[in-house]
Design an enzyme around this catalytic site. Sequence first.
Site, short mmCIF file in Angstrom:
data_model
loop_
_atom_site.label_atom_id
_atom_site.label_comp_id
_atom_site.label_asym_id
_atom_site.label_seq_id
_atom_site.Cartn_x
_atom_site.Cartn_y
_atom_site.Cartn_z
NE ARG A 142 29.16 63.19 16.31
CZ ARG A 142 28.39 63.89 17.16
NH1 ARG A 142 27.49 63.27 17.89
NH2 ARG A 142 28.51 65.19 17.27
CB CYS A 182 24.91 61.45 28.15
SG CYS A 182 23.30 60.90 27.62
N1 SAH Z 1 24.22 58.87 19.12
C1 SAH Z 1 23.45 60.05 18.85
C2 SAH Z 1 22.64 60.53 20.04
C3 SAH Z 1 21.70 59.48 20.61
S1 SAH Z 1 20.31 60.21 21.32
C4 SAH Z 1 24.37 61.17 18.35
O1 SAH Z 1 25.58 61.16 18.59
O2 SAH Z 1 23.87 62.09 17.72
C5 SAH Z 1 19.39 58.86 21.83
C6 SAH Z 1 18.61 58.17 20.73
O3 SAH Z 1 18.17 56.94 21.26
C7 SAH Z 1 17.37 58.89 20.25
O4 SAH Z 1 17.41 59.04 18.87
C8 SAH Z 1 16.20 57.95 20.64
O5 SAH Z 1 15.18 57.89 19.63
C9 SAH Z 1 16.91 56.64 20.73
N2 SAH Z 1 16.29 55.64 21.63
C10 SAH Z 1 15.80 55.83 22.87
N3 SAH Z 1 15.40 54.65 23.42
C11 SAH Z 1 15.65 53.70 22.48
C12 SAH Z 1 15.47 52.28 22.44
N4 SAH Z 1 14.98 51.61 23.49
N5 SAH Z 1 15.86 51.64 21.33
C13 SAH Z 1 16.38 52.30 20.27
N6 SAH Z 1 16.56 53.62 20.25
C14 SAH Z 1 16.20 54.32 21.34
#
Ligand code: SAH
Length: 416
Positions: free
Chosen positions: A235, A359
């Site tokens: 990040r 991940c």
């Molecule tokens: N980048 C974040 C972690 C991502 S977790 C961090 O650093 O904190 C994955 C996220 O993807 C979740 O919030 C979930 O709601 C979202 N997600 C899962 N499938 C998705 C899709 N098809 N389109 C958009 N968001 C999605």
Amino acid sequence: MTSPLQKGANNTQTDTRVQVGVKPLISPVPPVALVSSKGARRWANGHPWIYRSDVVTRPAADAGAVLVHNGAGAPLGWALWSPRSEISLRLLDRSPRAQIDAQWWRARLEHAIARRAPLDDVATAFRLVHGEADGCPSLICDRYDRWLVVQLLSAGLERFRDAIVESLIALVEPQGILARNDVPVRAKEGLPRETVILFGDVPREIEVIEYGLRYLAAPWEGQKTGAFLDQRENRALAGAVARGRALDCFSYHGSFALHLARQATTVLALDASAPALARARDNAARNDLHNIEFVEADAFEWLRAAERRRERFDTIVLDPPAFAKTRDALPSALRGYKEINLRAMRLLATGGSLFTASCSYHLTKALFLEVLEAAAADSGRRIAIRELRGQPLDHPEVLTIPESGYIKGALLEALD
Ligand code: SAH
């Protein structure tokens, strides 16, 4: 000198001595597991797990610590013993003379915690113990400011719960310890799935600071132990290169978006979950960042539509959930990763940056690069690798323990 491992011993010699009340001069014989040469080889090659099929003689003991012998009867060291799991033995200590007691755990935990000291300067939340990679098999411990969230993921480890909790209290002096033992792997160990307080109290939400940004972690109900601590350094990297118009796909609680917003003109934070976006909004307000727009949408559909509209972004982040949760899911996951990366590459402005991550444990580093190469080939763009990223200091990836590594990341640049 009562070590917890003795509780599991049930040979007659020990029992007789206890019955007659004579204090043994030497330690009672500990329970022993006899393993095949294949099992022994796993330890020799640096992997701590020995599977059920490689245990020739099962220890006559409940879950706990047992001594492991090879076929010739030579002691190989101590292991956590899980009678019901496919992963029967997890290496604790290669010395047969080790005493797996409260002091042993305290020394192990102290060593793991000391390694994290540099993170004190950059964040109030980070992982203190990353299981097998820290020599503490099946134990996860994350620190969120003054509180700890732990996961005890094997039956053998569960026997040492008190010793671990006491050591953590002594070493970290937390205000509370929560066990997020609600994960499915506990069922494979014959353990209940539960979220319980082990010490003090832990709030529903904890504000953490990461590279000067504040966000709320949700230890009781949030993903993992309450936040994605494993992407902290990525990040910061994405934040450092951010500029112009930025896009954070799969934004969750907006933690990438917050970092982007400090440098970029505007940020679009996209997620399919409305509750996740509500938290992201709250986190933005917490940091007085007003240049983030929140969009509830499916990332695949949205990226396709944005490409049709010929939109352009100077900075893009793709941090999707694990598309390949199992090996069987890998082929469709590969298509998913390729698709989002291809679309993101096409949306990049000239000179723009894309930070992309996966991940999924099942997607190896080599496959991750293959996906990026295939996406770049189809994108019609000239994409350069600026940086390849792995796991941060607090999530050590041990080369001989593939399971300890799962995050891959790449910072890419559109050259024209
Ligand atoms: N980048 C974040 C972690 C991502 S977790 C961090 O650093 O904190 C994955 C996220 O993807 C979740 O919030 C979930 O709601 C979202 N997600 C899962 N499938 C998705 C899709 N098809 N389109 C958009 N968001 C999605």
